[in-house]
Design a protein around this motif. Structure first.
Motif, PDB file in Angstrom:
ATOM      1  N   ALA A 320      -1.090   3.037 -23.340  1.00 15.16           N
ATOM      2  CA  ALA A 320       0.076   2.147 -23.293  1.00 15.16           C
ATOM      3  C   ALA A 320      -0.099   1.069 -22.219  1.00 15.16           C
ATOM      4  O   ALA A 320       0.198  -0.113 -22.456  1.00 15.16           O
ATOM      5  N   ILE A 321      -0.600   1.454 -21.044  1.00 12.16           N
ATOM      6  CA  ILE A 321      -0.805   0.497 -19.957  1.00 12.16           C
ATOM      7  C   ILE A 321      -1.826  -0.571 -20.352  1.00 12.16           C
ATOM      8  O   ILE A 321      -1.642  -1.773 -20.095  1.00 12.16           O
ATOM      9  N   VAL A 322      -2.913  -0.149 -21.002  1.00 12.46           N
ATOM     10  CA  VAL A 322      -3.955  -1.100 -21.407  1.00 12.46           C
ATOM     11  C   VAL A 322      -3.416  -2.103 -22.424  1.00 12.46           C
ATOM     12  O   VAL A 322      -3.692  -3.310 -22.345  1.00 12.46           O
ATOM     13  N   VAL A 323      -2.629  -1.623 -23.379  1.00 12.94           N
ATOM     14  CA  VAL A 323      -2.054  -2.519 -24.396  1.00 12.94           C
ATOM     15  C   VAL A 323      -1.146  -3.560 -23.733  1.00 12.94           C
ATOM     16  O   VAL A 323      -1.244  -4.766 -24.005  1.00 12.94           O
ATOM     17  N   VAL A 324      -0.248  -3.091 -22.840  1.00 13.86           N
ATOM     18  CA  VAL A 324       0.668  -4.019 -22.166  1.00 13.86           C
ATOM     19  C   VAL A 324      -0.111  -4.989 -21.285  1.00 13.86           C
ATOM     20  O   VAL A 324       0.181  -6.195 -21.227  1.00 13.86           O
ATOM     21  N   TYR A 325      -1.131  -4.484 -20.585  1.00 12.66           N
ATOM     22  CA  TYR A 325      -1.950  -5.330 -19.699  1.00 12.66           C
ATOM     23  C   TYR A 325      -2.615  -6.456 -20.487  1.00 12.66           C
ATOM     24  O   TYR A 325      -2.572  -7.624 -20.081  1.00 12.66           O
ATOM     25  N   LEU A 326      -3.245  -6.105 -21.600  1.00  7.88           N
ATOM     26  CA  LEU A 326      -3.958  -7.110 -22.386  1.00  7.88           C
ATOM     27  C   LEU A 326      -3.007  -8.119 -23.019  1.00  7.88           C
ATOM     28  O   LEU A 326      -3.385  -9.278 -23.257  1.00  7.88           O
ATOM     29  N   ILE A 327      -1.763  -7.711 -23.282  1.00  7.97           N
ATOM     30  CA  ILE A 327      -0.781  -8.639 -23.853  1.00  7.97           C
ATOM     31  C   ILE A 327      -0.287  -9.624 -22.796  1.00  7.97           C
ATOM     32  O   ILE A 327      -0.151 -10.831 -23.054  1.00  7.97           O
ATOM     33  N   LYS A 328      -0.049  -9.133 -21.575  1.00  7.53           N
ATOM     34  CA  LYS A 328       0.554  -9.965 -20.530  1.00  7.53           C
ATOM     35  C   LYS A 328      -0.461 -10.798 -19.754  1.00  7.53           C
ATOM     36  O   LYS A 328      -0.167 -11.926 -19.351  1.00  7.53           O
ATOM     37  N   ILE A 329      -1.672 -10.257 -19.510  1.00  6.84           N
ATOM     38  CA  ILE A 329      -2.609 -10.948 -18.635  1.00  6.84           C
ATOM     39  C   ILE A 329      -3.044 -12.276 -19.256  1.00  6.84           C
ATOM     40  O   ILE A 329      -3.355 -12.368 -20.439  1.00  6.84           O
ATOM     41  N   GLY A 330      -3.018 -13.312 -18.469  1.00  2.00           N
ATOM     42  CA  GLY A 330      -3.468 -14.622 -18.917  1.00  2.00           C
ATOM     43  C   GLY A 330      -2.418 -15.435 -19.637  1.00  2.00           C
ATOM     44  O   GLY A 330      -2.670 -16.594 -19.973  1.00  2.00           O
ATOM     45  N   ARG A 331      -1.218 -14.857 -19.881  1.00  7.04           N
ATOM     46  CA  ARG A 331      -0.179 -15.623 -20.590  1.00  7.04           C
ATOM     47  C   ARG A 331       0.485 -16.629 -19.653  1.00  7.04           C
ATOM     48  O   ARG A 331       0.756 -17.750 -20.028  1.00  7.04           O
ATOM     49  N   SER A 332       0.763 -16.160 -18.452  1.00 10.40           N
ATOM     50  CA  SER A 332       1.331 -17.028 -17.421  1.00 10.40           C
ATOM     51  C   SER A 332       1.028 -16.378 -16.076  1.00 10.40           C
ATOM     52  O   SER A 332       0.630 -15.211 -16.010  1.00 10.40           O
ATOM     53  N   LYS A 333       1.281 -17.151 -14.995  1.00 13.95           N
ATOM     54  CA  LYS A 333       0.989 -16.618 -13.667  1.00 13.95           C
ATOM     55  C   LYS A 333       1.885 -15.435 -13.341  1.00 13.95           C
ATOM     56  O   LYS A 333       1.425 -14.425 -12.807  1.00 13.95           O
ATOM     57  N   VAL A 334       3.159 -15.532 -13.673  1.00 14.15           N
ATOM     58  CA  VAL A 334       4.102 -14.443 -13.375  1.00 14.15           C
ATOM     59  C   VAL A 334       3.744 -13.195 -14.169  1.00 14.15           C
ATOM     60  O   VAL A 334       3.712 -12.079 -13.624  1.00 14.15           O
ATOM     61  N   LYS A 335       3.482 -13.359 -15.471  1.00  8.61           N
ATOM     62  CA  LYS A 335       3.149 -12.204 -16.309  1.00  8.61           C
ATOM     63  C   LYS A 335       1.823 -11.567 -15.871  1.00  8.61           C
ATOM     64  O   LYS A 335       1.683 -10.337 -15.898  1.00  8.61           O
ATOM     65  N   SER A 336       0.881 -12.394 -15.469  1.00 12.50           N
ATOM     66  CA  SER A 336      -0.400 -11.849 -15.021  1.00 12.50           C
ATOM     67  C   SER A 336      -0.239 -11.024 -13.746  1.00 12.50           C
ATOM     68  O   SER A 336      -0.822  -9.940 -13.617  1.00 12.50           O
ATOM     69  N   ILE A 539     -11.245   4.057 -20.528  1.00 12.85           N
ATOM     70  CA  ILE A 539     -10.665   3.134 -21.508  1.00 12.85           C
ATOM     71  C   ILE A 539     -10.402   1.739 -20.938  1.00 12.85           C
ATOM     72  O   ILE A 539     -10.801   0.736 -21.555  1.00 12.85           O
ATOM     73  N   PRO A 540      -9.721   1.581 -19.774  1.00 10.15           N
ATOM     74  CA  PRO A 540      -9.389   0.225 -19.307  1.00 10.15           C
ATOM     75  C   PRO A 540     -10.589  -0.698 -19.124  1.00 10.15           C
ATOM     76  O   PRO A 540     -10.613  -1.790 -19.713  1.00 10.15           O
ATOM     77  N   PRO A 541     -11.624  -0.327 -18.350  1.00  8.50           N
ATOM     78  CA  PRO A 541     -12.737  -1.271 -18.192  1.00  8.50           C
ATOM     79  C   PRO A 541     -13.545  -1.469 -19.469  1.00  8.50           C
ATOM     80  O   PRO A 541     -14.109  -2.540 -19.692  1.00  8.50           O
ATOM     81  N   ALA A 542     -13.606  -0.435 -20.319  1.00 10.23           N
ATOM     82  CA  ALA A 542     -14.389  -0.555 -21.546  1.00 10.23           C
ATOM     83  C   ALA A 542     -13.767  -1.534 -22.526  1.00 10.23           C
ATOM     84  O   ALA A 542     -14.476  -2.154 -23.322  1.00 10.23           O
ATOM     85  N   PHE A 543     -12.457  -1.703 -22.465  1.00 14.97           N
ATOM     86  CA  PHE A 543     -11.769  -2.556 -23.440  1.00 14.97           C
ATOM     87  C   PHE A 543     -11.125  -3.780 -22.794  1.00 14.97           C
ATOM     88  O   PHE A 543     -10.166  -4.333 -23.327  1.00 14.97           O
ATOM     89  N   GLY A 544     -11.658  -4.201 -21.656  1.00  7.39           N
ATOM     90  CA  GLY A 544     -11.283  -5.496 -21.110  1.00  7.39           C
ATOM     91  C   GLY A 544     -10.204  -5.503 -20.060  1.00  7.39           C
ATOM     92  O   GLY A 544      -9.801  -6.568 -19.598  1.00  7.39           O
ATOM     93  N   CYS A 545      -9.734  -4.340 -19.631  1.00  5.16           N
ATOM     94  CA  CYS A 545      -8.715  -4.276 -18.581  1.00  5.16           C
ATOM     95  C   CYS A 545      -9.441  -4.114 -17.239  1.00  5.16           C
ATOM     96  O   CYS A 545      -9.682  -2.996 -16.781  1.00  5.16           O
TER      97      CYS A 545
END
Length: 592
Positions: A320-336, A539-545
């Motif tokens: 769940a954390i990885v999914v939310v991280y990949l959705i939010k990171i890079g969208r905006s400075k606050v979300k990142s 899981i996190p580093p393997a899939f881009g988190c």
């Protein structure tokens, strides 16, 4: 005179009993080894040792040549194209295919040449794991073939030949490892050393190629995120490797292109596992093993419910954390920044629990007494070396983050969560390595090996010796070994194993472990919990988190290019550590 003691077959328990108590039967010292025995114990003759040195140097040179090709392609060296690198890898795979086919055919026609097996190598659960990764690798190869078909007009033929060759190589190698990973080769040893070491470094180069390709993709995404976070003072230039033509089937090409990078972590793990299994096979060539009974250690789910439930909670939370991280990171400075804070808080919690679990396990080991198994075991030694060696990747990244936090002039809020996270990564790896290495080196004991026998004196006028005679020992006719100790009620001595109706104290046989049942249950739950936690941390580093990429602080202190080099070198080892420690913890759970 009797035969030398080295030729006497002693039972597991040969006891001399008298009224005075227990008298231990001490075997005489073994005869000094002859020169030929010393040669065998040292690992073989000088020609065999030279063959080992020559083959290892050959493998290193093959690896360095391929590594230089990859580096030249990565930095766009003049005259070096991707087709040159792929041609080199294809050639290495074809040579390994020919060697494996020759070895398999020879092993079937001359089965007598391979009689000894290393029972510690090629565990069934390890073979199942590498098979799972190989299946996903075949899917990746099919995606690459589809991608090549779509862009056939502007891609070299090697990009189509490579996935086909790699698929055949994967199928035959998995079959080879299933059938021959335990072999101890005693014939054609010089030739086999070169064949096995060639296979080891071929897999290492394929692993490196996968890491490099996946890292370049991650680097492009990382640069785009830095732009979003507002690090304008960092020079950013995106690296474009897309074909310069249109795909014949645009939708399929897009699916294949995106799917390839999600499957790379599995093929990376496949090749590193294959190289470790082949390395053990290489170390076993010409080896003389001690023949003794091996205790099977099957996995049992019973008794590890608590550890499994907690571990599954961590695993589910990680996804769940990885999914939310990949959705939010890079969208905006606050979300990142929110995504980074969320990840750090979660990781700090998990690492703290893992540290506590490891410390409890080590304390339990300190409270018990168990001898260590010092027998020669290449597979076990390699596992311990890999644990410490690959943990250095995580330690390098953590120390880099700590130094960046100390030296940075400005500290965004999320960087203060990075400090305890980095410290906990160092401590957790240290504690977990101690727990795993001590667990796999502890001697296993069975109820047949140790029995507690009680002697009750009724009369002091007679003496009885139950020590078996020399002929009984030599011929193996004594009943002491199978536990059939007679009960004697002659008015002189009563020999009991455990208590009878007479009210004597009950001395139980020791169980398969000298740990108390409650302590052993705790250890099994800890091993199960840490096993699932390590899968979660993979899981996190393997899939881009990868917060080491995304927080931007290290790039400011170390500058972009040096830090990217450090991350690209250390991250593959950190990812492999999680999977390797998970495999080791599975073995610990079975052995406890």
């Amino acid at each position: 005179s009797p035969e030398p003691c080295s030729r006497v077959l002693l039972p597991k328990a040969a006891l001399g009993l008298s009224l005075g108590g227990l008298s231990t039967v001490s075997p005489c010292s073994p005869a000094a080894p002859t020169p030929s025995d010393k040669e065998l114990l040292a690992g073989g003759s000088y020609p065999q040792k030279n063959a080992e040195i020559l083959s290892s140097q050959y493998g290193i040179n093959v690896f360095l040549a391929g590594l230089l090709l990859m580096f030249a392609w990565a930095v766009h060296a003049v005259g070096i194209r991707k087709s040159d690198l792929l041609s080199y890898l294809i050639t290495l795979m074809l040579i390994q295919l020919l060697w494996m086919l020759w070895y398999i055919c020879r092993s079937y026609t001359q089965k007598r040449l391979i009689q000894e097996k290393d029972t510690h190598a090629g565990a069934r659960w390890l073979k199942c794991g590498i098979t799972l990764f190989a299946v996903i690798t075949l899917i990746l190869d099919s995606f690459k073939i589809g991608y090549f078909v779509g862009y056939a007009d502007c891609l070299s033929a090697t990009e189509g030949v490579f996935p086909v060759t790699h698929a055949v190589h994967t199928l035959l190698q998995v079959y080879f490892l299933w059938c021959h990973a335990k072999d101890i080769i005693q014939s054609f040893k010089t030739l086999e050393r070169f064949g096995v070491i060639h296979s080891v470094f071929t897999n290492l180069l394929l692993w490196t190629n996968g890491v490099l390709t996946e890292s370049k993709h991650q680097l492009n995404e990382h640069k785009e995120r830095l732009i979003t976070l507002g690090f304008g003072n960092i020079s950013i230039e995106l690296d474009d490797h897309h074909p310069h033509c249109n795909c014949s089937t645009t939708t399929l090409c897009s699916i294949f292109s995106q799917g390839i990078y999600y499957l790379y972590p599995f093929t990376i793990e496949y090749h590193i596992l294959a190289s470790t299994m082949l390395y053990v096979l290489w170390k076993n060539i010409g080896r003389r093993v001690e023949h003794h009974q091996q205790h099977k250690t099957p996995f049992k789910f019973h008794g590890i419910t608590v550890g499994t439930i907690l571990g599954l909670i961590v695993l589910t939370s990680t996804i769940a954390i990885v999914v939310v991280y990949l959705i939010k990171i890079g969208r905006s400075k606050v979300k990142s920044e929110l995504a980074l804070i969320m990840f750090y808080i979660y990781a700090i919690t998990v690492l703290t629990l893992m540290c506590m679990a490891g410390i409890v396990a080590l304390l339990i080991y300190r409270l018990e007494e168990r001898s260590l198994d010092e027998s020669k075991n290449p597979a076990r030694k390699l596992d311990a070396d890999l644990l410490v060696g690959t943990a250095s990747g995580s330690w390098l990244l953590s120390w880099g983050s700590i130094l960046a936090i100390i030296c940075a002039q400005a500290h965004p809020t999320y960087t203060w969560y990075n400090l305890p996270y980095s410290i906990l990564v160092i401590i957790e790896k240290y504690v977990q390595n101690l727990f795993i290495i001590e667990s796999v080196h502890r001697e296993q004991e069975t109820a047949d090996d140790i029995k507690t026998i009680r002697i009750v004196t009724v009369s002091t006028e007679s003496t009885l010796s139950l020590a078996p005679s020399y002929n009984e020992i030599y011929n193996g006719t004594t009943d002491v070994d199978n536990g059939d100790v007679p009960y004697i009620f002659n008015g002189s001595i009563s020999l009991q194993e455990g208590s009878r109706d007479g009210g004597f104290e009950d001395d139980k046989s020791k169980a398969s472990s000298s740990v108390a049942p409650a302590s052993r249950s705790i250890l099994k739950n800890i091993a199960a919990f840490l096993f699932l936690c390590n899968l979660s941390l993979w899981i996190p580093p393997a899939f881009g988190c990868r917060p080491e990429y995304d927080n931007g602080l290290e790039e400011i202190v170390f500058s972009l290019e040096p830090w990217i080099i450090i991350v690209n070198l250390a991250m593959p080892f950190s990812i492999f550590y999680c999977m390797h420690s998970a495999a080791s913890l599975f073995e610990v759970n079975c052995k406890t």
